[in-house]
Design an enzyme around this catalytic site. Sequence first.
Site, PDB file in Angstrom:
ATOM      1  N   CYS A 157       7.006  -1.160   0.775  1.00 11.21           N
ATOM      2  CA  CYS A 157       6.321  -0.257  -0.161  1.00 11.21           C
ATOM      3  C   CYS A 157       5.689   0.897   0.613  1.00 11.21           C
ATOM      4  CB  CYS A 157       5.268  -1.026  -0.956  1.00 11.21           C
ATOM      5  SG  CYS A 157       5.959  -2.285  -2.057  1.00 11.21           S
ATOM      6  N   ARG A 177       6.471   4.252  -1.449  1.00  9.22           N
ATOM      7  CA  ARG A 177       7.441   4.428  -2.538  1.00  9.22           C
ATOM      8  C   ARG A 177       6.910   3.907  -3.866  1.00  9.22           C
ATOM      9  NH1 ARG A 177       9.521  -0.303  -4.174  1.00  9.22           N
ATOM     10  NH2 ARG A 177       9.423  -2.068  -2.735  1.00  9.22           N
TER      11      ARG A 177
END
Length: 276
Positions: A157, A177
Amino acid sequence: MSYADIVFKKNCEEILNHGYSDEKLDVRPVWEDGAKAHTVKKFCIVNRYDLQKEFPVITLRKTNLSAAVDELLWIWQKKSNNIADLNSHIWDSWADENGTIGKAYGYQLGVKHQYKEGEFDQVDRVLFDLKNNPQSRRIMTNIYNHQDLSEMGLYPCAYSMTFNVSGDTLNAILNQRSQDMLTANNWNVCQYAVLVHMMAQVSGLKVGELVHVIADAHIYDRHIPLVEEILSKTPYDAPEFVMDKSIDDFYKFTVDSFRFENYQFHTLGKKIPVAI
């Protein structure tokens, strides 16, 4: 009130009031009871924190600094993918039969690469450049390795850090992200603020700005009432962040090297549902 509280409230209100709902889509995440975990999201939120002015911890609910730092050190110091090396259970649901999260996070930072100056992993390359080539515009890490994605328990992430030195001041950009705003937002902000403090101190630099770029900032459907409860609270002033100033080796920091003084925060009376 804490500046991080102001940012968090603004982000969450923007998501709740103007976000896009995926309730009609067939999404991947599920709740523990098997129901689809839908979200309301905003695309590309960018937040800036001046670490010289204040440490960016929220007071609207508690952020567990010790646990957050423990995970940070697990990734950046130990460069581990083994959940047995972590003093919490936050990665248990992503572990395989061998107790690892595959070739993810710390594993990627620990892979050595060949440079003209020699062989370094990504963390040691950053440390080398900050001390020997601070004017470089190439001081960065990236753990989103497409070649290894199929062998990761979870795609990263928070996947990229870019470090940039202006004079004697270290600034950084964290690229993410995807972010679960309730459970992970301030956790990640505190982690990477600590990382910038660590990198600056061992490199003889002053700490500067942390810029946090989130591509998909979302609130899960079952989290909305909890977020609304949190937003109704009156924030406190930010606590004082204290770091052991005697440490000059990145690998000598421990969880006990950091603490908050006078940290006031609101408590959340309900357990937060977890989407996986």
